[in-house]
Scaffold this motif. Structure first.
Motif, PDB file in Angstrom:
ATOM      1  N   ASP A   3      24.264   3.464  24.936  1.00  0.00           N
ATOM      2  CA  ASP A   3      23.629   2.181  24.624  1.00  0.00           C
ATOM      3  C   ASP A   3      23.936   1.201  25.750  1.00  0.00           C
ATOM      4  OD1 ASP A   3      22.408   0.024  23.476  1.00  0.00           O
ATOM      5  OD2 ASP A   3      23.877  -0.237  21.871  1.00  0.00           O
ATOM      6  N   GLY A   4      23.301   1.412  26.890  1.00  0.00           N
ATOM      7  CA  GLY A   4      23.581   0.608  28.070  1.00  0.00           C
ATOM      8  C   GLY A   4      22.546  -0.461  28.313  1.00  0.00           C
ATOM      9  N   LEU A   5      22.677  -1.124  29.454  1.00  0.00           N
ATOM     10  CA  LEU A   5      21.707  -2.137  29.877  1.00  0.00           C
ATOM     11  C   LEU A   5      20.633  -1.434  30.694  1.00  0.00           C
ATOM     12  CD1 LEU A   5      24.272  -4.889  30.880  1.00  0.00           C
ATOM     13  CD2 LEU A   5      22.714  -4.975  28.943  1.00  0.00           C
ATOM     14  N   ASP A   6      19.448  -1.315  30.117  1.00  0.00           N
ATOM     15  CA  ASP A   6      18.378  -0.527  30.723  1.00  0.00           C
ATOM     16  C   ASP A   6      17.389  -1.355  31.527  1.00  0.00           C
ATOM     17  OD1 ASP A   6      19.371   1.844  29.560  1.00  0.00           O
ATOM     18  OD2 ASP A   6      18.389   1.324  27.668  1.00  0.00           O
ATOM     19  N   GLY A   7      17.443  -2.694  31.393  1.00  0.00           N
ATOM     20  CA  GLY A   7      16.527  -3.544  32.148  1.00  0.00           C
ATOM     21  C   GLY A   7      15.678  -4.462  31.299  1.00  0.00           C
ATOM     22  N   PRO A   8      15.188  -4.030  30.122  1.00  0.00           N
ATOM     23  CA  PRO A   8      14.382  -4.935  29.297  1.00  0.00           C
ATOM     24  C   PRO A   8      15.178  -6.082  28.692  1.00  0.00           C
ATOM     25  CG  PRO A   8      14.002  -2.632  28.712  1.00  0.00           C
ATOM     26  CD  PRO A   8      15.203  -2.663  29.597  1.00  0.00           C
ATOM     27  N   GLU A   9      16.514  -5.927  28.610  1.00  0.00           N
ATOM     28  CA  GLU A   9      17.324  -6.988  28.007  1.00  0.00           C
ATOM     29  C   GLU A   9      17.188  -8.274  28.831  1.00  0.00           C
ATOM     30  OE1 GLU A   9      18.914  -2.950  27.355  1.00  0.00           O
ATOM     31  OE2 GLU A   9      18.630  -4.113  29.181  1.00  0.00           O
ATOM     32  N   ALA A  10      17.083  -9.409  28.152  1.00  0.00           N
ATOM     33  CA  ALA A  10      16.926 -10.689  28.839  1.00  0.00           C
ATOM     34  C   ALA A  10      17.593 -11.785  28.029  1.00  0.00           C
ATOM     35  CB  ALA A  10      15.446 -11.014  29.043  1.00  0.00           C
ATOM     36  N   ILE A  11      18.164 -12.774  28.738  1.00  0.00           N
ATOM     37  CA  ILE A  11      18.801 -13.924  28.103  1.00  0.00           C
ATOM     38  C   ILE A  11      18.376 -15.186  28.843  1.00  0.00           C
ATOM     39  CG2 ILE A  11      20.774 -12.712  27.128  1.00  0.00           C
ATOM     40  CD1 ILE A  11      22.396 -13.449  29.596  1.00  0.00           C
ATOM     41  N   PRO A  12      18.456 -16.361  28.191  1.00  0.00           N
ATOM     42  CA  PRO A  12      17.968 -17.594  28.826  1.00  0.00           C
ATOM     43  C   PRO A  12      18.962 -18.167  29.823  1.00  0.00           C
ATOM     44  CG  PRO A  12      18.777 -18.058  26.610  1.00  0.00           C
ATOM     45  CD  PRO A  12      18.852 -16.567  26.783  1.00  0.00           C
ATOM     46  N   ASP A  13      18.437 -18.832  30.855  1.00  0.00           N
ATOM     47  CA  ASP A  13      19.288 -19.622  31.736  1.00  0.00           C
ATOM     48  C   ASP A  13      19.229 -21.077  31.314  1.00  0.00           C
ATOM     49  OD1 ASP A  13      16.947 -20.712  32.785  1.00  0.00           O
ATOM     50  OD2 ASP A  13      17.072 -19.645  34.686  1.00  0.00           O
ATOM     51  N   SER A  14      19.801 -21.967  32.115  1.00  0.00           N
ATOM     52  CA  SER A  14      19.902 -23.377  31.715  1.00  0.00           C
ATOM     53  C   SER A  14      18.557 -24.086  31.700  1.00  0.00           C
ATOM     54  CB  SER A  14      20.862 -24.111  32.659  1.00  0.00           C
ATOM     55  OG  SER A  14      20.400 -24.035  33.990  1.00  0.00           O
ATOM     56  N   THR A  15      17.549 -23.494  32.322  1.00  0.00           N
ATOM     57  CA  THR A  15      16.191 -24.087  32.293  1.00  0.00           C
ATOM     58  C   THR A  15      15.380 -23.594  31.122  1.00  0.00           C
ATOM     59  OG1 THR A  15      15.084 -22.370  33.606  1.00  0.00           O
ATOM     60  CG2 THR A  15      16.274 -24.098  34.813  1.00  0.00           C
ATOM     61  N   GLY A  16      15.893 -22.609  30.396  1.00  0.00           N
ATOM     62  CA  GLY A  16      15.155 -22.004  29.306  1.00  0.00           C
ATOM     63  C   GLY A  16      14.400 -20.760  29.702  1.00  0.00           C
ATOM     64  N   ALA A  17      14.335 -20.458  30.995  1.00  0.00           N
ATOM     65  CA  ALA A  17      13.653 -19.247  31.455  1.00  0.00           C
ATOM     66  C   ALA A  17      14.437 -18.012  31.028  1.00  0.00           C
ATOM     67  CB  ALA A  17      13.501 -19.278  32.970  1.00  0.00           C
ATOM     68  N   MET A  18      13.742 -16.957  30.647  1.00  0.00           N
ATOM     69  CA  MET A  18      14.383 -15.706  30.262  1.00  0.00           C
ATOM     70  C   MET A  18      14.651 -14.867  31.513  1.00  0.00           C
ATOM     71  SD  MET A  18      14.825 -16.040  27.076  1.00  0.00           S
ATOM     72  CE  MET A  18      15.364 -14.401  26.636  1.00  0.00           C
ATOM     73  N   VAL A  19      15.889 -14.426  31.651  1.00  0.00           N
ATOM     74  CA  VAL A  19      16.330 -13.683  32.831  1.00  0.00           C
ATOM     75  C   VAL A  19      16.630 -12.251  32.421  1.00  0.00           C
ATOM     76  CG1 VAL A  19      18.048 -13.528  34.657  1.00  0.00           C
ATOM     77  CG2 VAL A  19      17.298 -15.778  33.833  1.00  0.00           C
ATOM     78  N   SER A  20      15.972 -11.311  33.051  1.00  0.00           N
ATOM     79  CA  SER A  20      16.185  -9.899  32.749  1.00  0.00           C
ATOM     80  C   SER A  20      17.396  -9.362  33.500  1.00  0.00           C
ATOM     81  CB  SER A  20      14.951  -9.077  33.129  1.00  0.00           C
ATOM     82  OG  SER A  20      13.830  -9.476  32.366  1.00  0.00           O
ATOM     83  N   VAL A  21      17.994  -8.343  32.940  1.00  0.00           N
ATOM     84  CA  VAL A  21      19.058  -7.623  33.622  1.00  0.00           C
ATOM     85  C   VAL A  21      18.482  -6.985  34.891  1.00  0.00           C
ATOM     86  CG1 VAL A  21      20.588  -5.624  33.446  1.00  0.00           C
ATOM     87  CG2 VAL A  21      20.342  -7.170  31.511  1.00  0.00           C
ATOM     88  N   GLN A  22      19.230  -7.102  35.991  1.00  0.00           N
ATOM     89  CA  GLN A  22      18.761  -6.549  37.254  1.00  0.00           C
ATOM     90  C   GLN A  22      19.893  -5.778  37.933  1.00  0.00           C
ATOM     91  OE1 GLN A  22      16.228  -9.498  39.591  1.00  0.00           O
ATOM     92  NE2 GLN A  22      17.296 -10.872  38.182  1.00  0.00           N
ATOM     93  N   GLY A 264      33.669 -12.194  31.362  1.00  0.00           N
ATOM     94  CA  GLY A 264      32.596 -13.185  31.346  1.00  0.00           C
ATOM     95  C   GLY A 264      31.236 -12.611  31.684  1.00  0.00           C
ATOM     96  N   LEU A 265      31.153 -11.282  31.840  1.00  0.00           N
ATOM     97  CA  LEU A 265      29.904 -10.634  32.228  1.00  0.00           C
ATOM     98  C   LEU A 265      29.094 -10.230  30.994  1.00  0.00           C
ATOM     99  CD1 LEU A 265      31.312  -8.397  35.088  1.00  0.00           C
ATOM    100  CD2 LEU A 265      30.420 -10.718  35.217  1.00  0.00           C
ATOM    101  N   TYR A 266      27.786 -10.235  31.145  1.00  0.00           N
ATOM    102  CA  TYR A 266      26.860 -10.063  30.026  1.00  0.00           C
ATOM    103  C   TYR A 266      26.907  -8.668  29.413  1.00  0.00           C
ATOM    104  CZ  TYR A 266      22.402  -9.320  27.622  1.00  0.00           C
ATOM    105  OH  TYR A 266      21.435  -8.986  26.700  1.00  0.00           O
ATOM    106  N   ASP A 267      26.840  -8.623  28.088  1.00  0.00           N
ATOM    107  CA  ASP A 267      26.515  -7.404  27.355  1.00  0.00           C
ATOM    108  C   ASP A 267      25.626  -7.782  26.185  1.00  0.00           C
ATOM    109  OD1 ASP A 267      26.542  -4.618  26.813  1.00  0.00           O
ATOM    110  OD2 ASP A 267      27.950  -4.978  25.184  1.00  0.00           O
ATOM    111  N   HIS A 268      24.781  -6.854  25.764  1.00  0.00           N
ATOM    112  CA  HIS A 268      23.783  -7.148  24.746  1.00  0.00           C
ATOM    113  C   HIS A 268      24.196  -6.764  23.340  1.00  0.00           C
ATOM    114  CE1 HIS A 268      23.286  -2.913  25.504  1.00  0.00           C
ATOM    115  NE2 HIS A 268      22.392  -2.780  24.535  1.00  0.00           N
ATOM    116  N   VAL A 269      25.284  -5.984  23.187  1.00  0.00           N
ATOM    117  CA  VAL A 269      25.677  -5.503  21.864  1.00  0.00           C
ATOM    118  C   VAL A 269      26.437  -6.603  21.123  1.00  0.00           C
ATOM    119  CG1 VAL A 269      27.017  -3.786  20.602  1.00  0.00           C
ATOM    120  CG2 VAL A 269      25.755  -3.122  22.666  1.00  0.00           C
TER     121      VAL A 269
END
Length: 372
Positions: A3-22, A264-269
Protein backbone atom coordinates in the motif's frame (compact mmCIF):
# COMPACT_ATOMS: atom_id res chain seq x y z
CA UNK A 1 0.37 -6.00 -2.26
CA UNK A 2 2.22 -2.94 -0.97
CA UNK A 3 0.00 0.00 0.00
CA UNK A 4 2.47 2.59 -1.23
CA UNK A 5 2.38 6.01 -2.85
CA UNK A 6 1.58 5.26 -6.48
CA UNK A 7 1.13 8.81 -7.81
CA UNK A 8 -2.63 9.49 -7.81
CA UNK A 9 -2.50 10.57 -4.16
CA UNK A 10 -2.77 14.36 -3.80
CA UNK A 11 -3.00 16.88 -0.95
CA UNK A 12 -3.60 20.66 -0.91
CA UNK A 13 -0.91 23.31 -0.63
CA UNK A 14 -1.34 26.73 0.99
CA UNK A 15 -3.03 28.11 -2.15
CA UNK A 16 -5.61 25.35 -2.18
CA UNK A 17 -4.13 23.68 -5.26
CA UNK A 18 -4.00 19.88 -5.12
CA UNK A 19 -0.44 18.54 -5.33
CA UNK A 20 0.17 14.99 -6.52
CA UNK A 21 2.90 12.74 -5.23
CA UNK A 22 5.91 12.95 -7.53
CA UNK A 23 9.08 10.86 -7.83
CA UNK A 24 11.34 13.89 -7.52
CA UNK A 25 13.04 13.29 -4.16
CA UNK A 26 16.73 14.16 -3.97
CA UNK A 27 19.29 12.55 -1.70
CA UNK A 28 20.02 15.80 0.13
CA UNK A 29 19.25 19.52 -0.10
CA UNK A 30 15.47 19.59 -0.59
CA UNK A 31 14.26 19.54 3.00
CA UNK A 32 15.63 22.73 4.50
CA UNK A 33 14.45 23.50 7.07
CA UNK A 34 13.85 20.06 8.55
CA UNK A 35 10.05 19.46 8.39
CA UNK A 36 8.62 19.77 11.89
CA UNK A 37 7.36 16.58 13.50
CA UNK A 38 6.64 17.69 17.05
CA UNK A 39 3.25 16.63 18.41
CA UNK A 40 1.37 19.80 17.40
CA UNK A 41 2.80 19.75 13.88
CA UNK A 42 1.97 16.08 13.37
CA UNK A 43 -1.55 16.77 14.63
CA UNK A 44 -1.88 19.41 11.89
CA UNK A 45 -0.43 17.07 9.27
CA UNK A 46 -2.97 14.39 10.16
CA UNK A 47 -6.07 16.58 10.59
CA UNK A 48 -5.20 19.56 8.35
CA UNK A 49 -5.70 21.93 11.28
CA UNK A 50 -9.15 20.62 12.25
CA UNK A 51 -9.54 20.63 16.05
CA UNK A 52 -13.24 19.77 16.24
CA UNK A 53 -14.57 16.95 18.40
CA UNK A 54 -15.75 15.04 15.32
CA UNK A 55 -12.55 15.33 13.27
CA UNK A 56 -11.18 12.44 11.24
CA UNK A 57 -7.61 11.90 9.98
CA UNK A 58 -7.56 13.22 6.40
CA UNK A 59 -3.72 13.25 6.10
CA UNK A 60 -4.07 16.53 4.17
CA UNK A 61 -1.97 18.96 6.22
CA UNK A 62 1.61 18.01 5.35
CA UNK A 63 2.32 20.54 2.59
CA UNK A 64 0.38 23.36 4.20
CA UNK A 65 2.20 23.23 7.51
CA UNK A 66 5.56 22.92 5.79
CA UNK A 67 4.83 26.08 3.83
CA UNK A 68 3.95 27.82 7.11
CA UNK A 69 7.32 26.67 8.49
CA UNK A 70 9.29 29.55 6.93
CA UNK A 71 9.37 28.00 3.48
CA UNK A 72 10.37 30.82 1.11
CA UNK A 73 7.99 29.78 -1.65
CA UNK A 74 5.01 27.52 -2.23
CA UNK A 75 6.79 25.05 -4.58
CA UNK A 76 9.41 24.26 -1.93
CA UNK A 77 6.67 23.16 0.43
CA UNK A 78 5.75 20.42 -2.04
CA UNK A 79 9.00 18.59 -1.27
CA UNK A 80 7.43 16.73 1.66
CA UNK A 81 5.28 14.86 -0.90
CA UNK A 82 8.20 13.83 -3.13
CA UNK A 83 9.26 10.18 -3.28
CA UNK A 84 12.22 8.28 -4.64
CA UNK A 85 11.83 6.30 -7.85
CA UNK A 86 11.99 2.57 -8.50
CA UNK A 87 14.68 3.18 -11.08
CA UNK A 88 16.56 6.14 -12.49
CA UNK A 89 19.02 8.50 -10.88
CA UNK A 90 17.14 8.95 -7.59
CA UNK A 91 16.42 5.38 -6.60
CA UNK A 92 17.49 3.67 -3.35
CA UNK A 93 18.83 0.28 -4.43
CA UNK A 94 19.53 -1.11 -0.95
CA UNK A 95 16.13 -0.39 0.56
CA UNK A 96 14.33 -1.29 -2.66
CA UNK A 97 16.14 -4.62 -2.96
CA UNK A 98 15.52 -5.55 0.67
CA UNK A 99 11.86 -4.53 0.41
CA UNK A 100 11.25 -6.59 -2.72
CA UNK A 101 13.37 -9.59 -1.68
CA UNK A 102 11.92 -9.95 1.82
CA UNK A 103 8.75 -8.65 3.55
CA UNK A 104 7.34 -5.12 3.80
CA UNK A 105 5.03 -4.11 6.66
CA UNK A 106 2.01 -2.35 5.18
CA UNK A 107 0.83 -0.95 8.50
CA UNK A 108 3.71 -0.23 10.88
CA UNK A 109 2.95 3.07 12.61
CA UNK A 110 4.86 5.27 15.00
CA UNK A 111 3.55 4.69 18.51
CA UNK A 112 2.81 8.41 19.02
CA UNK A 113 1.99 11.20 16.54
CA UNK A 114 5.13 13.00 17.61
CA UNK A 115 8.95 13.12 17.55
CA UNK A 116 11.84 10.73 18.13
CA UNK A 117 12.37 10.22 21.85
CA UNK A 118 8.79 9.45 22.90
CA UNK A 119 8.56 6.95 20.06
CA UNK A 120 11.92 5.40 20.98
CA UNK A 121 10.63 4.93 24.51
CA UNK A 122 7.90 2.64 23.18
CA UNK A 123 10.58 0.55 21.45
CA UNK A 124 12.50 0.19 24.73
CA UNK A 125 9.79 0.27 27.41
CA UNK A 126 6.47 -0.18 25.62
CA UNK A 127 5.46 3.24 26.95
CA UNK A 128 6.58 6.87 26.98
CA UNK A 129 5.15 7.57 30.47
CA UNK A 130 3.01 10.65 29.56
CA UNK A 131 5.69 12.10 27.27
CA UNK A 132 4.86 13.24 23.73
CA UNK A 133 7.97 15.33 23.13
CA UNK A 134 11.75 15.31 23.34
CA UNK A 135 11.97 15.06 27.11
CA UNK A 136 15.08 13.01 27.87
CA UNK A 137 14.24 11.88 31.39
CA UNK A 138 11.46 9.34 31.65
CA UNK A 139 10.23 7.78 34.89
CA UNK A 140 10.02 4.11 33.89
CA UNK A 141 8.23 2.67 36.94
CA UNK A 142 6.24 0.46 36.95
CA UNK A 143 7.63 -0.93 33.68
CA UNK A 144 11.10 -2.28 33.04
CA UNK A 145 12.91 -1.91 29.74
CA UNK A 146 13.19 -4.96 27.52
CA UNK A 147 16.93 -5.00 28.26
CA UNK A 148 16.40 -5.20 32.02
CA UNK A 149 13.81 -7.95 31.65
CA UNK A 150 16.09 -9.98 29.38
CA UNK A 151 18.90 -9.73 31.92
CA UNK A 152 16.61 -10.90 34.70
CA UNK A 153 15.65 -13.90 32.56
CA UNK A 154 19.28 -14.85 31.96
CA UNK A 155 19.31 -13.55 28.39
CA UNK A 156 21.68 -11.10 26.74
CA UNK A 157 20.99 -7.81 25.00
CA UNK A 158 22.83 -4.70 23.91
CA UNK A 159 22.02 -1.27 22.53
CA UNK A 160 24.67 -0.34 19.97
CA UNK A 161 24.94 3.43 19.50
CA UNK A 162 27.10 4.66 16.63
CA UNK A 163 29.87 6.35 18.63
CA UNK A 164 30.26 8.62 21.64
CA UNK A 165 29.76 11.75 19.53
CA UNK A 166 26.53 10.51 18.01
CA UNK A 167 24.96 8.55 20.84
CA UNK A 168 21.20 8.81 21.21
CA UNK A 169 19.84 11.16 23.83
CA UNK A 170 17.76 8.50 25.54
CA UNK A 171 20.81 6.42 26.44
CA UNK A 172 20.94 8.35 29.71
CA UNK A 173 17.63 6.74 30.67
CA UNK A 174 18.47 3.18 29.83
CA UNK A 175 20.30 1.13 32.40
CA UNK A 176 22.52 3.87 33.72
CA UNK A 177 24.39 1.40 35.89
CA UNK A 178 24.55 -1.36 33.29
CA UNK A 179 27.22 -0.16 30.88
CA UNK A 180 27.85 -3.74 29.76
CA UNK A 181 24.60 -3.47 27.82
CA UNK A 182 25.89 -0.67 25.58
CA UNK A 183 28.32 -0.73 22.73
CA UNK A 184 29.37 1.19 19.63
CA UNK A 185 28.63 0.29 16.03
CA UNK A 186 32.17 -1.03 15.70
CA UNK A 187 31.47 -3.27 18.70
CA UNK A 188 28.46 -4.62 16.80
CA UNK A 189 30.56 -5.39 13.72
CA UNK A 190 33.21 -7.07 15.87
CA UNK A 191 30.55 -9.14 17.65
CA UNK A 192 29.24 -10.33 14.28
CA UNK A 193 32.70 -11.40 13.17
CA UNK A 194 33.30 -13.21 16.46
CA UNK A 195 29.84 -14.87 16.45
CA UNK A 196 29.12 -13.17 19.77
CA UNK A 197 25.96 -11.18 19.07
CA UNK A 198 23.64 -10.98 22.08
CA UNK A 199 20.17 -12.48 21.94
CA UNK A 200 18.73 -9.04 21.14
CA UNK A 201 20.54 -6.11 19.53
CA UNK A 202 19.18 -2.62 18.95
CA UNK A 203 21.41 -0.79 16.45
CA UNK A 204 21.35 3.00 16.19
CA UNK A 205 22.70 5.02 13.24
CA UNK A 206 24.99 8.03 13.22
CA UNK A 207 22.80 11.07 13.85
CA UNK A 208 25.08 13.83 12.63
CA UNK A 209 27.99 14.55 10.31
CA UNK A 210 31.16 14.70 12.40
CA UNK A 211 34.85 13.85 12.34
CA UNK A 212 36.16 10.70 13.96
CA UNK A 213 39.22 10.59 16.24
CA UNK A 214 41.50 10.56 13.19
CA UNK A 215 39.83 13.58 11.61
CA UNK A 216 37.97 11.61 8.91
CA UNK A 217 34.44 12.85 8.20
CA UNK A 218 31.62 10.49 9.14
CA UNK A 219 28.31 11.22 7.44
CA UNK A 220 25.05 10.92 9.35
CA UNK A 221 23.38 7.62 8.46
CA UNK A 222 19.93 8.10 9.99
CA UNK A 223 18.25 9.35 6.76
CA UNK A 224 16.72 12.18 8.79
CA UNK A 225 16.08 15.37 6.79
CA UNK A 226 18.33 16.80 5.56
CA UNK A 227 21.09 14.19 5.96
CA UNK A 228 22.27 12.33 2.87
CA UNK A 229 19.98 9.36 2.32
CA UNK A 230 22.73 7.42 0.52
CA UNK A 231 24.83 7.29 3.69
CA UNK A 232 21.92 5.52 5.36
CA UNK A 233 21.77 3.09 2.44
CA UNK A 234 25.42 2.22 3.02
CA UNK A 235 24.83 1.81 6.76
CA UNK A 236 21.92 -0.59 6.20
CA UNK A 237 23.90 -2.55 3.61
CA UNK A 238 26.84 -2.88 6.00
CA UNK A 239 24.64 -4.38 8.72
CA UNK A 240 22.90 -6.71 6.29
CA UNK A 241 26.16 -7.88 4.70
CA UNK A 242 27.79 -8.57 8.07
CA UNK A 243 24.95 -10.93 8.94
CA UNK A 244 24.31 -12.28 5.43
CA UNK A 245 27.93 -13.30 4.87
CA UNK A 246 28.31 -15.09 8.20
CA UNK A 247 27.27 -18.73 7.89
CA UNK A 248 26.59 -18.95 11.62
CA UNK A 249 24.50 -15.77 11.88
CA UNK A 250 22.48 -15.75 8.68
CA UNK A 251 20.26 -18.81 9.37
CA UNK A 252 19.69 -17.73 12.98
CA UNK A 253 19.18 -13.96 12.85
CA UNK A 254 16.06 -11.90 12.20
CA UNK A 255 16.77 -8.33 11.05
CA UNK A 256 14.14 -5.60 11.27
CA UNK A 257 14.64 -2.18 9.65
CA UNK A 258 12.25 0.42 11.06
CA UNK A 259 12.10 4.20 11.58
CA UNK A 260 11.07 5.86 14.83
CA UNK A 261 8.84 8.47 13.14
CA UNK A 262 7.98 9.86 9.70
CA UNK A 263 10.15 12.98 9.74
CA UNK A 264 7.29 15.27 8.69
CA UNK A 265 7.05 13.55 5.29
CA UNK A 266 3.72 12.74 3.66
CA UNK A 267 1.88 9.44 3.88
CA UNK A 268 -1.68 8.74 2.80
CA UNK A 269 -2.67 6.00 5.27
CA UNK A 270 -4.82 7.47 8.10
CA UNK A 271 -3.42 7.07 11.60
CA UNK A 272 -5.40 4.42 13.53
CA UNK A 273 -7.40 4.89 16.70
CA UNK A 274 -6.57 2.25 19.27
CA UNK A 275 -9.08 -0.16 20.72
CA UNK A 276 -9.97 0.81 24.29
CA UNK A 277 -8.40 -2.42 25.56
CA UNK A 278 -5.01 -1.07 24.46
CA UNK A 279 -5.30 2.29 26.23
CA UNK A 280 -3.81 2.69 29.71
CA UNK A 281 -5.87 5.33 31.59
CA UNK A 282 -2.97 6.28 33.87
CA UNK A 283 -1.18 8.07 31.01
CA UNK A 284 -2.39 11.45 29.75
CA UNK A 285 -0.35 14.17 28.07
CA UNK A 286 -1.74 17.55 29.14
CA UNK A 287 -2.48 20.43 26.72
CA UNK A 288 0.70 22.28 27.70
CA UNK A 289 2.66 19.23 26.52
CA UNK A 290 0.75 18.64 23.28
CA UNK A 291 0.64 22.36 22.39
CA UNK A 292 -2.70 21.71 20.67
CA UNK A 293 -5.01 22.99 23.39
CA UNK A 294 -6.17 19.42 23.95
CA UNK A 295 -4.96 16.50 26.10
CA UNK A 296 -3.73 13.31 24.46
CA UNK A 297 -4.84 9.98 25.92
CA UNK A 298 -2.41 7.76 23.98
CA UNK A 299 -5.41 6.36 22.15
CA UNK A 300 -4.16 6.65 18.58
CA UNK A 301 -0.96 5.89 16.73
CA UNK A 302 1.32 8.19 14.76
CA UNK A 303 2.05 8.35 11.05
CA UNK A 304 3.01 5.15 9.25
CA UNK A 305 6.75 4.45 8.89
CA UNK A 306 8.75 2.12 6.61
CA UNK A 307 9.52 -1.31 8.02
CA UNK A 308 11.15 -4.36 6.42
CA UNK A 309 11.51 -7.88 7.87
CA UNK A 310 14.65 -9.72 6.68
CA UNK A 311 15.55 -13.39 7.08
CA UNK A 312 16.22 -16.38 4.83
CA UNK A 313 13.05 -17.83 6.37
CA UNK A 314 10.90 -14.93 5.05
CA UNK A 315 9.02 -15.29 1.78
CA UNK A 316 10.43 -13.00 -0.91
CA UNK A 317 8.20 -10.25 -2.27
CA UNK A 318 5.65 -10.45 0.53
CA UNK A 319 3.65 -7.76 2.31
CA UNK A 320 2.50 -8.00 5.93
CA UNK A 321 -1.05 -6.63 6.37
CA UNK A 322 -1.43 -6.54 10.17
CA UNK A 323 -1.05 -3.42 12.30
CA UNK A 324 2.20 -2.86 14.18
CA UNK A 325 3.79 -0.15 16.30
CA UNK A 326 7.07 0.23 18.18
CA UNK A 327 5.73 -1.65 21.22
CA UNK A 328 5.75 -4.67 18.89
CA UNK A 329 9.54 -4.78 19.30
CA UNK A 330 9.67 -5.62 23.04
CA UNK A 331 6.51 -7.70 22.59
CA UNK A 332 8.18 -9.89 19.96
CA UNK A 333 11.41 -10.20 21.93
CA UNK A 334 9.40 -11.23 25.00
CA UNK A 335 7.45 -13.79 22.98
CA UNK A 336 10.67 -15.35 21.71
CA UNK A 337 12.85 -15.32 24.81
CA UNK A 338 10.45 -14.95 27.77
CA UNK A 339 7.12 -16.50 26.70
CA UNK A 340 4.35 -16.04 29.23
CA UNK A 341 6.10 -13.19 31.07
CA UNK A 342 3.55 -10.46 31.81
CA UNK A 343 5.30 -8.75 34.70
CA UNK A 344 6.44 -5.14 34.51
CA UNK A 345 5.07 -4.72 30.98
CA UNK A 346 2.79 -2.00 29.63
CA UNK A 347 -0.69 -2.64 28.28
CA UNK A 348 0.48 -1.42 24.89
CA UNK A 349 3.27 -3.97 24.77
CA UNK A 350 1.12 -6.83 26.04
CA UNK A 351 -1.48 -6.18 23.33
CA UNK A 352 0.86 -5.29 20.43
CA UNK A 353 1.06 -7.62 17.44
CA UNK A 354 4.25 -9.66 17.10
CA UNK A 355 5.93 -10.81 13.89
CA UNK A 356 7.66 -14.15 14.42
CA UNK A 357 4.84 -15.89 12.53
CA UNK A 358 6.07 -14.33 9.28
CA UNK A 359 9.06 -16.67 9.24
CA UNK A 360 6.94 -18.94 7.09
CA UNK A 361 9.36 -21.01 5.00
CA UNK A 362 10.15 -24.64 5.78
CA UNK A 363 13.44 -24.55 3.87
CA UNK A 364 16.08 -21.84 4.11
CA UNK A 365 16.38 -19.67 1.01
CA UNK A 366 19.50 -19.74 -1.12
CA UNK A 367 18.54 -16.81 -3.38
CA UNK A 368 18.98 -13.91 -0.94
CA UNK A 369 20.79 -10.85 -2.31
CA UNK A 370 24.29 -9.59 -1.56
CA UNK A 371 25.51 -6.00 -1.75
CA UNK A 372 28.95 -4.99 -2.98
Amino acid sequence: QVDGLDGPEAIPDSTGAMVSVQQLAEFRGQLLPDPHHDFASVDYQIYNGDKSATRTPTMDGFIRIYQHQQQPDVPSSHHVAFTFSEDGANNLPVLQTLATEFAVFNRWFASIPGPTLCNRAFAHYGSSFNNVGMNVFYIPAPFKSIYERLTAAGRTSKLFYYDATSSSLEVVNLLQNEQVMFGTFQDFLDACDANQLPDYSFIEPNYKDHADSNGAMLLATDQHPDNDVRAGEDFIATIYNRIRNNANLWPNTLLLIVYDEHGGLYDHVPTPTLDKSRVDPQFVAQPDATQTGQPFYFDRLGVRVPAILISPWVQAGSAIPDEFEHASLPATVTELFMPGDNSQRSIREKTANTFLQYLTLDTIRTDCPDFD
